[in-house]
Motif scaffolding. Sequence first.
Motif, PDB file in Angstrom:
ATOM      1  N   PHE A  94       0.830  -1.211   0.000  1.00 26.27           N
ATOM      2  CA  PHE A  94       0.000   0.000   0.000  1.00 26.27           C
ATOM      3  C   PHE A  94       0.863   1.259   0.000  1.00 26.27           C
ATOM      4  N   VAL A  95       1.903   1.274   0.844  1.00 20.54           N
ATOM      5  CA  VAL A  95       2.787   2.435   0.917  1.00 20.54           C
ATOM      6  C   VAL A  95       3.477   2.667  -0.428  1.00 20.54           C
ATOM      7  N   GLY A  96       3.953   1.590  -1.055  1.00 20.82           N
ATOM      8  CA  GLY A  96       4.636   1.723  -2.338  1.00 20.82           C
ATOM      9  C   GLY A  96       3.716   2.228  -3.435  1.00 20.82           C
ATOM     10  N   ILE A  97       2.495   1.694  -3.491  1.00 15.07           N
ATOM     11  CA  ILE A  97       1.548   2.135  -4.520  1.00 15.07           C
ATOM     12  C   ILE A  97       1.159   3.591  -4.298  1.00 15.07           C
ATOM     13  N   ASP A  98       0.942   3.953  -3.039  1.00 13.52           N
ATOM     14  CA  ASP A  98       0.588   5.343  -2.726  1.00 13.52           C
ATOM     15  C   ASP A  98       1.715   6.289  -3.117  1.00 13.52           C
ATOM     16  N   ALA A  99       2.967   5.914  -2.780  1.00 15.72           N
ATOM     17  CA  ALA A  99       4.112   6.748  -3.141  1.00 15.72           C
ATOM     18  C   ALA A  99       4.239   6.877  -4.659  1.00 15.72           C
ATOM     19  N   ALA A 100       3.984   5.777  -5.377  1.00 15.86           N
ATOM     20  CA  ALA A 100       4.027   5.833  -6.846  1.00 15.86           C
ATOM     21  C   ALA A 100       2.938   6.755  -7.382  1.00 15.86           C
ATOM     22  N   GLY A 101       1.745   6.697  -6.777  1.00 19.00           N
ATOM     23  CA  GLY A 101       0.672   7.599  -7.191  1.00 19.00           C
ATOM     24  C   GLY A 101       1.033   9.053  -6.977  1.00 19.00           C
ATOM     25  N   ASP A 102       1.661   9.335  -5.841  1.00 18.27           N
ATOM     26  CA  ASP A 102       2.112  10.702  -5.566  1.00 18.27           C
ATOM     27  C   ASP A 102       3.150  11.151  -6.606  1.00 18.27           C
ATOM     28  N   LEU A 103       4.066  10.237  -6.929  1.00 16.02           N
ATOM     29  CA  LEU A 103       5.136  10.584  -7.864  1.00 16.02           C
ATOM     30  C   LEU A 103       4.578  10.878  -9.250  1.00 16.02           C
ATOM     31  N   PHE A 104       3.724  10.001  -9.756  1.00 13.29           N
ATOM     32  CA  PHE A 104       3.159  10.220 -11.093  1.00 13.29           C
ATOM     33  C   PHE A 104       2.278  11.474 -11.114  1.00 13.29           C
ATOM     34  N   SER A 105       1.513  11.677 -10.066  1.00  9.14           N
ATOM     35  CA  SER A 105       0.670  12.878 -10.011  1.00  9.14           C
ATOM     36  C   SER A 105       1.525  14.140  -9.957  1.00  9.14           C
ATOM     37  N   LEU A 106       2.628  14.066  -9.199  1.00  8.32           N
ATOM     38  CA  LEU A 106       3.531  15.203  -9.101  1.00  8.32           C
ATOM     39  C   LEU A 106       4.141  15.537 -10.460  1.00  8.32           C
ATOM     40  N   VAL A 107       4.593  14.511 -11.173  1.00  6.59           N
ATOM     41  CA  VAL A 107       5.209  14.743 -12.490  1.00  6.59           C
ATOM     42  C   VAL A 107       4.175  15.251 -13.489  1.00  6.59           C
ATOM     43  N   SER A 108       2.927  14.767 -13.378  1.00 10.05           N
ATOM     44  CA  SER A 108       1.898  15.211 -14.322  1.00 10.05           C
ATOM     45  C   SER A 108       1.631  16.704 -14.214  1.00 10.05           C
ATOM     46  N   VAL A 109       1.815  17.250 -12.993  1.00 13.24           N
ATOM     47  CA  VAL A 109       1.599  18.686 -12.795  1.00 13.24           C
ATOM     48  C   VAL A 109       2.598  19.506 -13.630  1.00 13.24           C
ATOM     49  N   PHE A 110       3.800  18.964 -13.833  1.00 15.92           N
ATOM     50  CA  PHE A 110       4.817  19.674 -14.621  1.00 15.92           C
ATOM     51  C   PHE A 110       4.388  19.839 -16.076  1.00 15.92           C
ATOM     52  N   PHE A 111       3.498  18.971 -16.548  1.00 19.55           N
ATOM     53  CA  PHE A 111       3.089  19.020 -17.954  1.00 19.55           C
ATOM     54  C   PHE A 111       1.773  19.759 -18.156  1.00 19.55           C
ATOM     55  N   GLU A 112       1.260  20.366 -17.092  1.00 18.99           N
ATOM     56  CA  GLU A 112       0.066  21.201 -17.222  1.00 18.99           C
ATOM     57  C   GLU A 112       0.438  22.521 -17.923  1.00 18.99           C
ATOM     58  N   PRO A 113      -0.538  23.239 -18.453  1.00 22.88           N
ATOM     59  CA  PRO A 113      -0.242  24.507 -19.147  1.00 22.88           C
ATOM     60  C   PRO A 113       0.529  25.502 -18.287  1.00 22.88           C
ATOM     61  N   ALA A 114       0.221  25.530 -16.985  1.00 29.99           N
ATOM     62  CA  ALA A 114       0.938  26.416 -16.063  1.00 29.99           C
ATOM     63  C   ALA A 114       1.420  25.608 -14.871  1.00 29.99           C
ATOM     64  N   LEU A 115       2.656  25.876 -14.453  1.00 28.42           N
ATOM     65  CA  LEU A 115       3.233  25.145 -13.324  1.00 28.42           C
ATOM     66  C   LEU A 115       2.507  25.546 -12.049  1.00 28.42           C
ATOM     67  N   ASN A 116       1.945  24.556 -11.375  1.00 31.80           N
ATOM     68  CA  ASN A 116       1.131  24.816 -10.190  1.00 31.80           C
ATOM     69  C   ASN A 116       1.917  24.417  -8.943  1.00 31.80           C
ATOM     70  N   VAL A 117       2.380  25.413  -8.214  1.00 31.45           N
ATOM     71  CA  VAL A 117       3.216  25.168  -7.044  1.00 31.45           C
ATOM     72  C   VAL A 117       2.423  24.472  -5.941  1.00 31.45           C
ATOM     73  N   GLN A 118       1.175  24.874  -5.765  1.00 31.41           N
ATOM     74  CA  GLN A 118       0.371  24.256  -4.701  1.00 31.41           C
ATOM     75  C   GLN A 118       0.155  22.773  -4.972  1.00 31.41           C
ATOM     76  N   GLY A 119      -0.126  22.433  -6.232  1.00 30.01           N
ATOM     77  CA  GLY A 119      -0.304  21.027  -6.577  1.00 30.01           C
ATOM     78  C   GLY A 119       0.954  20.224  -6.341  1.00 30.01           C
ATOM     79  N   MET A 120       2.100  20.807  -6.670  1.00 32.05           N
ATOM     80  CA  MET A 120       3.376  20.139  -6.420  1.00 32.05           C
ATOM     81  C   MET A 120       3.593  19.922  -4.924  1.00 32.05           C
ATOM     82  N   ALA A 121       3.203  20.913  -4.127  1.00 31.23           N
ATOM     83  CA  ALA A 121       3.386  20.803  -2.676  1.00 31.23           C
ATOM     84  C   ALA A 121       2.519  19.691  -2.092  1.00 31.23           C
ATOM     85  N   ILE A 122       1.296  19.546  -2.601  1.00 34.76           N
ATOM     86  CA  ILE A 122       0.383  18.527  -2.079  1.00 34.76           C
ATOM     87  C   ILE A 122       0.974  17.136  -2.270  1.00 34.76           C
ATOM     88  N   TYR A 123       1.339  16.822  -3.524  1.00 36.28           N
ATOM     89  CA  TYR A 123       1.824  15.479  -3.818  1.00 36.28           C
ATOM     90  C   TYR A 123       3.261  15.277  -3.329  1.00 36.28           C
TER      91      TYR A 123
END
Length: 274
Positions: free
Chosen positions: A165-194
């Motif tokens: 569970f911990v590994g899958i959750d950490a992977a979800g955080d990582l992929f979600s964090l990287v996906s924020v980088f590919f949004e039209p505008a870099l969202n600092v708050q979203g990066m902070a959450i994940y």
Amino acid sequence: MNVPIAANVLGTIGAICWSVQLVPQIVLNHRRRSTAGLQPSMMLLWAAAGVPLGIYNIVSGFNVALRVQPQVLTLLSLATWMQCCYYGKGWPPSTCLAAAAPLVALAAGVQAALIVALRIALARDVRWPVTLMAVLSACLLAAGVLRHYWDIYTHRTVRGISFIFVGIDAAGDLFSLVSVFFEPALNVQGMAIYGTELVLWIGVFACGGYFNLLPWVRKGISDRRRVREEQEAQTRNRGITLQDLPSSTSVFRTASEEVDGAMRRSSRVRSMGG
């Protein structure tokens, strides 16, 4: 950078990870018939965190996967919390459902109302409520994991929680964090959450390595050393026993040798008698 395809693909992977993250924990609880070591307060904090996170992701216009992700988090967290009540507190299933149903309805109502309210605020160029949702969700997620840190500190072990569970959750955080980088505008708050939760899960892995894995490895090495020493001691004792045995000349005597010896002894006796 603006790469919608990458943002959607990575966000979808992150959402899938978050969709199944608690499934191994739920299965583990069911198999053990116990939730000992798993913190019910952590599950409630996560269920609560899904509300402001869902509001923030939807109002910020994130991809569909990231919009669905918090809803799944809330539902699975409440399902795990019901297990804590059922196995840990002995509540009957009907009581668990009766306690969880109003929480689901409350979360849905609050989220729907605040999405409308924050969109109106954004239309009037008032952005601080959106930032507040990001901060609130990050704090609730972090508080949930930190609650488990206190249990680790108290018992000096990582207990009751599935490392899958911990590994899958950490992977979800990582992929979600990287996906924020590919949004039209870099969202600092979203990066902070994940990013915050990812760092905390890495810390749980480190604690598991120190308090759980390292003693297990040391015990295995100690057991193998003890077995080897016992085998060496048995080998030495066997060698000493063989050395103490009479020689082959004294053990293996023929019948003729025995007769000759008897005749010599009788001759000596007759000569002494004469």
